[in-house]
Design a protein around this motif. Structure first.
Motif, PDB file in Angstrom:
ATOM      1  N   GLN A   1      10.868  13.528   0.248  1.00 56.32           N
ATOM      2  CA  GLN A   1      10.287  12.185   0.160  1.00 56.32           C
ATOM      3  C   GLN A   1      11.355  11.125   0.366  1.00 56.32           C
ATOM      4  O   GLN A   1      12.406  11.157  -0.271  1.00 56.32           O
ATOM      5  N   LEU A   2      11.099  10.176   1.260  1.00 58.95           N
ATOM      6  CA  LEU A   2      12.013   9.048   1.407  1.00 58.95           C
ATOM      7  C   LEU A   2      11.921   8.170   0.162  1.00 58.95           C
ATOM      8  O   LEU A   2      10.865   8.065  -0.460  1.00 58.95           O
ATOM      9  N   LYS A   3      13.024   7.543  -0.189  1.00 62.29           N
ATOM     10  CA  LYS A   3      13.048   6.740  -1.416  1.00 62.29           C
ATOM     11  C   LYS A   3      14.009   5.558  -1.270  1.00 62.29           C
ATOM     12  O   LYS A   3      14.741   5.445  -0.279  1.00 62.29           O
ATOM     13  N   ASP A   4      13.980   4.717  -2.291  1.00 61.31           N
ATOM     14  CA  ASP A   4      14.892   3.567  -2.419  1.00 61.31           C
ATOM     15  C   ASP A   4      14.634   2.475  -1.385  1.00 61.31           C
ATOM     16  O   ASP A   4      15.492   1.609  -1.152  1.00 61.31           O
ATOM     17  N   GLY A   5      13.446   2.501  -0.768  1.00 57.71           N
ATOM     18  CA  GLY A   5      13.072   1.377   0.095  1.00 57.71           C
ATOM     19  C   GLY A   5      12.659   0.189  -0.749  1.00 57.71           C
ATOM     20  O   GLY A   5      11.915   0.331  -1.720  1.00 57.71           O
ATOM     21  N   THR A   6      13.132  -0.988  -0.419  1.00 61.82           N
ATOM     22  CA  THR A   6      12.797  -2.194  -1.185  1.00 61.82           C
ATOM     23  C   THR A   6      12.347  -3.304  -0.244  1.00 61.82           C
ATOM     24  O   THR A   6      12.701  -3.323   0.940  1.00 61.82           O
ATOM     25  N   THR A   7      11.557  -4.225  -0.792  1.00 61.09           N
ATOM     26  CA  THR A   7      11.088  -5.379  -0.032  1.00 61.09           C
ATOM     27  C   THR A   7      11.710  -6.646  -0.598  1.00 61.09           C
ATOM     28  O   THR A   7      11.612  -6.914  -1.789  1.00 61.09           O
ATOM     29  N   THR A   8      12.357  -7.402   0.268  1.00 59.54           N
ATOM     30  CA  THR A   8      12.867  -8.728  -0.080  1.00 59.54           C
ATOM     31  C   THR A   8      12.425  -9.672   1.033  1.00 59.54           C
ATOM     32  O   THR A   8      13.176  -9.942   1.979  1.00 59.54           O
ATOM     33  N   PRO A   9      11.176 -10.151   0.954  1.00 55.77           N
ATOM     34  CA  PRO A   9      10.637 -10.914   2.082  1.00 55.77           C
ATOM     35  C   PRO A   9      11.330 -12.255   2.274  1.00 55.77           C
ATOM     36  O   PRO A   9      11.739 -12.902   1.310  1.00 55.77           O
ATOM     37  N   ASP A  10      11.449 -12.646   3.542  1.00 59.95           N
ATOM     38  CA  ASP A  10      11.907 -13.996   3.845  1.00 59.95           C
ATOM     39  C   ASP A  10      10.745 -14.968   3.639  1.00 59.95           C
ATOM     40  O   ASP A  10       9.590 -14.567   3.607  1.00 59.95           O
ATOM     41  N   LYS A  11      11.061 -16.240   3.533  1.00 59.54           N
ATOM     42  CA  LYS A  11      10.025 -17.255   3.455  1.00 59.54           C
ATOM     43  C   LYS A  11       9.552 -17.609   4.862  1.00 59.54           C
ATOM     44  O   LYS A  11      10.359 -17.721   5.784  1.00 59.54           O
ATOM     45  N   THR A  12       8.244 -17.777   4.994  1.00 58.30           N
ATOM     46  CA  THR A  12       7.709 -18.184   6.290  1.00 58.30           C
ATOM     47  C   THR A  12       8.375 -19.455   6.784  1.00 58.30           C
ATOM     48  O   THR A  12       8.682 -19.601   7.974  1.00 58.30           O
ATOM     49  N   GLU A  13       8.612 -20.392   5.862  1.00 62.16           N
ATOM     50  CA  GLU A  13       9.215 -21.664   6.236  1.00 62.16           C
ATOM     51  C   GLU A  13      10.576 -21.482   6.900  1.00 62.16           C
ATOM     52  O   GLU A  13      10.968 -22.307   7.735  1.00 62.16           O
ATOM     53  N   ASP A  14      11.291 -20.409   6.547  1.00 64.82           N
ATOM     54  CA  ASP A  14      12.616 -20.168   7.124  1.00 64.82           C
ATOM     55  C   ASP A  14      12.547 -19.555   8.516  1.00 64.82           C
ATOM     56  O   ASP A  14      13.534 -19.574   9.256  1.00 64.82           O
ATOM     57  N   LEU A  15      11.390 -19.000   8.866  1.00 64.94           N
ATOM     58  CA  LEU A  15      11.236 -18.306  10.154  1.00 64.94           C
ATOM     59  C   LEU A  15      10.384 -19.078  11.158  1.00 64.94           C
ATOM     60  O   LEU A  15      10.520 -18.885  12.361  1.00 64.94           O
ATOM     61  N   MET A  16       9.500 -19.943  10.647  1.00 65.83           N
ATOM     62  CA  MET A  16       8.479 -20.517  11.515  1.00 65.83           C
ATOM     63  C   MET A  16       9.034 -21.459  12.570  1.00 65.83           C
ATOM     64  O   MET A  16       8.541 -21.484  13.702  1.00 65.83           O
ATOM     65  N   SER A  17      10.050 -22.237  12.234  1.00 65.79           N
ATOM     66  CA  SER A  17      10.552 -23.215  13.194  1.00 65.79           C
ATOM     67  C   SER A  17      11.096 -22.536  14.442  1.00 65.79           C
ATOM     68  O   SER A  17      10.762 -22.915  15.570  1.00 65.79           O
ATOM     69  N   ASP A  18      11.929 -21.503  14.248  1.00 61.01           N
ATOM     70  CA  ASP A  18      12.467 -20.769  15.399  1.00 61.01           C
ATOM     71  C   ASP A  18      11.353 -20.119  16.197  1.00 61.01           C
ATOM     72  O   ASP A  18      11.355 -20.143  17.437  1.00 61.01           O
ATOM     73  N   ALA A  19      10.385 -19.525  15.495  1.00 60.77           N
ATOM     74  CA  ALA A  19       9.279 -18.861  16.187  1.00 60.77           C
ATOM     75  C   ALA A  19       8.474 -19.866  17.001  1.00 60.77           C
ATOM     76  O   ALA A  19       8.118 -19.612  18.158  1.00 60.77           O
ATOM     77  N   MET A  20       8.184 -21.005  16.412  1.00 64.72           N
ATOM     78  CA  MET A  20       7.375 -22.003  17.111  1.00 64.72           C
ATOM     79  C   MET A  20       8.104 -22.599  18.308  1.00 64.72           C
ATOM     80  O   MET A  20       7.478 -22.978  19.298  1.00 64.72           O
ATOM     81  N   GLU A  21       9.439 -22.688  18.228  1.00 64.45           N
ATOM     82  CA  GLU A  21      10.200 -23.289  19.320  1.00 64.45           C
ATOM     83  C   GLU A  21      10.498 -22.324  20.455  1.00 64.45           C
ATOM     84  O   GLU A  21      10.669 -22.744  21.602  1.00 64.45           O
ATOM     85  N   THR A  22      10.565 -21.030  20.162  1.00 64.58           N
ATOM     86  CA  THR A  22      11.038 -20.078  21.167  1.00 64.58           C
ATOM     87  C   THR A  22       9.959 -19.173  21.750  1.00 64.58           C
ATOM     88  O   THR A  22      10.166 -18.584  22.813  1.00 64.58           O
ATOM     89  N   GLU A  23       8.808 -19.039  21.082  1.00 59.74           N
ATOM     90  CA  GLU A  23       7.760 -18.158  21.572  1.00 59.74           C
ATOM     91  C   GLU A  23       6.834 -18.902  22.534  1.00 59.74           C
ATOM     92  O   GLU A  23       6.769 -20.132  22.540  1.00 59.74           O
ATOM     93  N   ASN A  24       6.106 -18.138  23.349  1.00 63.19           N
ATOM     94  CA  ASN A  24       5.136 -18.710  24.273  1.00 63.19           C
ATOM     95  C   ASN A  24       3.728 -18.476  23.730  1.00 63.19           C
ATOM     96  O   ASN A  24       3.305 -17.333  23.550  1.00 63.19           O
ATOM     97  N   TYR A  25       2.999 -19.547  23.485  1.00 59.17           N
ATOM     98  CA  TYR A  25       1.670 -19.439  22.901  1.00 59.17           C
ATOM     99  C   TYR A  25       0.920 -20.738  23.153  1.00 59.17           C
ATOM    100  O   TYR A  25       1.508 -21.770  23.504  1.00 59.17           O
ATOM    101  N   ALA A  26      -0.396 -20.704  22.980  1.00 65.50           N
ATOM    102  CA  ALA A  26      -1.215 -21.898  23.156  1.00 65.50           C
ATOM    103  C   ALA A  26      -1.529 -22.564  21.836  1.00 65.50           C
ATOM    104  O   ALA A  26      -1.575 -23.792  21.740  1.00 65.50           O
ATOM    105  N   VAL A  27      -1.773 -21.733  20.811  1.00 67.57           N
ATOM    106  CA  VAL A  27      -2.215 -22.228  19.510  1.00 67.57           C
ATOM    107  C   VAL A  27      -1.389 -21.578  18.423  1.00 67.57           C
ATOM    108  O   VAL A  27      -1.065 -20.390  18.503  1.00 67.57           O
ATOM    109  N   VAL A  28      -1.065 -22.335  17.378  1.00 70.08           N
ATOM    110  CA  VAL A  28      -0.397 -21.802  16.194  1.00 70.08           C
ATOM    111  C   VAL A  28      -1.280 -22.123  14.999  1.00 70.08           C
ATOM    112  O   VAL A  28      -1.881 -23.199  14.924  1.00 70.08           O
ATOM    113  N   THR A  29      -1.397 -21.177  14.071  1.00 69.36           N
ATOM    114  CA  THR A  29      -2.287 -21.382  12.939  1.00 69.36           C
ATOM    115  C   THR A  29      -1.695 -20.846  11.640  1.00 69.36           C
ATOM    116  O   THR A  29      -0.908 -19.892  11.648  1.00 69.36           O
ATOM    117  N   THR A  30      -2.108 -21.487  10.542  1.00 66.98           N
ATOM    118  CA  THR A  30      -1.757 -21.034   9.199  1.00 66.98           C
ATOM    119  C   THR A  30      -2.944 -20.333   8.551  1.00 66.98           C
ATOM    120  O   THR A  30      -3.049 -20.276   7.323  1.00 66.98           O
TER     121      THR A  30
END
Length: 454
Positions: free
Chosen positions: A187-216
């Protein structure tokens, strides 16, 4: 239900307004279909950042769960209308792993997160052929990979979508392979989750990705993320020239967006199976659909897939109030049909530069498409390649006239003439100034009828 009689052509809701009276006997590379979904779902699996998803994606492999997981309800709704969803996954942390003195490999989960602890490895030697070893990867109780190797090819065990094996002892690996007996599970073990905040990732994603619509879609209505999205969309449209549109649920965190690049969804839906979609998940449906329609069509009175009722149903006064506030309203029609009342955005305060027509999403899509196409053509075919003289400017003008005439012929714009565009030198020697007048074609939405009865 909108309808009734009329005295003046001043109705707010789309519908048919009919008078009956007696009288004397007479003598139109595109980002189309691409939605960026900012998600707050803690999935504990998957690549951090943007994950590109389609209806036929392997969601368990990419996100660690199925599309029917309630955590992915917003995503499921977006995919009803979008061709591609750019899913912003905040997952991060430590990858689960397992190593054992009896094994020549270390197994490490493909992604960080606690879901990696659900992975196990089964290693079994064939009792009838002791040179053969079967290595099976399970995610929970589901077998997701199975490979058969020999004791002489142990270093050929391949990675799969869930784990990566690494030979831990090259010199002693052969002896360990031959020493494997019967079967073992690890069994694999010792995996942990330390999520980033959306606010810390969204600006780069919105500026660099190609899309028509963005939604929350999917975020609670009272989340501050909606106001942050409005601010970012305004900056990207007005400062960076990115003609993207944002879709948010009506929320207490933002009273009035009053911006043509933002649509606000007022109410939710009840689906055929009895599922009640909150306004934030119903926002996902409108976002996906909105990303896939161009300036040739309007979503006004578009029937909502798989819905039997708006939830809540808004009466006539509340519907008009929501429309006047610049909100998308789902309306129940006869026969348990649900429609999008009117394809509008949140612009409600009109000026000379932003007239009432700017509040129609169909009109805005036309203007955005013209702006985006003009920018792309200039950058790809003219910028740095064509001289800024009369001949070069005439060449660019001819290109734009041809494009706009095509839109006119497709009934996306109307009454276009080559004299509606001028291309002149700017103040600097390398500058070009374009003045363009267009008339986008709006959709029929209100019918005023007088039936004369003889």
């Amino acid at each position: 239900m909108a309808g009734g009689t009329w005295k003046t052509q001043n109705k707010r809701r789309p519908g048919a307004y009919i008078n009956v009276k007696g009288v004397a006997q007479p003598t139109s590379d595109s980002n189309l279909g691409r939605t960026l979904l900012l998600s707050n779902a803690q999935l504990n699996w998957g690549k951090k950042g943007i994950i590109e998803l389609h209806n036929d994606s392997n969601f368990k492999e990419l996100l660690g769960t199925t599309i029917d997981d309630p955590k992915l309800m917003a995503l499921k709704q977006v995919l009803k209308g979008a061709e591609t969803v750019l899913f912003l996954n905040t997952n991060d942390g430590v990858r689960a792993s397992v190593s054992d003195p009896a094994l020549p490999w270390k197994f490490e989960a493909t992604y960080p997160g606690t879901k990696g602890n659900d992975i196990s490895i089964s290693v079994e030697k064939d009792p009838n052929n002791t040179t053969n070893i079967t290595v099976t990867t399970l995610f929970g109780t589901e077998i997701i990979d199975e490979q058969t190797i020999t004791t002489t090819t142990g270093n050929n065990l391949l990675a799969n979508d869930y784990v990566t094996p690494t030979m831990t002892e090259q010199d002693n690996g052969q002896a360990k392979l031959e020493a494997i007996s019967a079967a073992g599970s690890y069994q694999l073990k010792d995996g942990t989750t330390t999520p980033d905040k959306t606010e810390d990732l969204m600006s780069d994603a919105m500026e660099t990705e190609n899309y028509a619509v963005v939604t929350t879609a999917g975020y609670p209505e009272d989340s501050n993320i909606h106001a942050l999205l409005v601010t970012t969309v305004k900056r990207l449209r007005d400062t960076e020239g990115m003609k993207i549109r944002g879709i948010i649920p009506a929320s207490s965190s933002i009273n009035q967006a009053n911006y043509e690049g933002i649509s606000v969804v007022a109410n939710g839906l009840t689906l055929n199976d009895g599922t009640d979609l909150s306004v934030t998940n119903a926002t996902g449906y409108f976002a996906g659909l909105s990303s896939s329609v161009d300036g040739s069509a309007s979503l006004t009175y578009t029937e909502v897939e798989d819905a039997i009722s708006a939830n809540p149903r808004l009466n006539n006064d509340k519907t008009i109030a929501a429309l006047n506030a610049g909100q998308i309203v789902f309306t129940t029609r006869p026969g348990q049909r649900v429609v999008i009342e009117q394809d509008i955005n949140s612009l409600t305060k009109f000026t000379k530069d932003k007239p009432k027509s700017f509040s129609k999403n169909k009109v805005l899509r036309v203007l955005d498409e013209i702006a985006t196409d003009t920018e792309q053509v200039f950058e790809q075919s003219y910028l740095g390649k064509v001289g800024n003289n009369a001949a070069g400017r005439d060449l660019f003008k001819a290109n734009r006239v041809s494009y706009l005439q095509g839109l006119n012929d497709s009934n996306v714009i109307q009454d276009f003439s080559a004299t509606d565009i001028t291309v002149n030198p700017g103040e600097d020697s390398d500058a070009v100034v374009v003045d363009l007048a267009v008339k986008p074609v709006d959709a029929m939405e209100k019918l005023y009828v007088t039936i004369n009865v003889g």
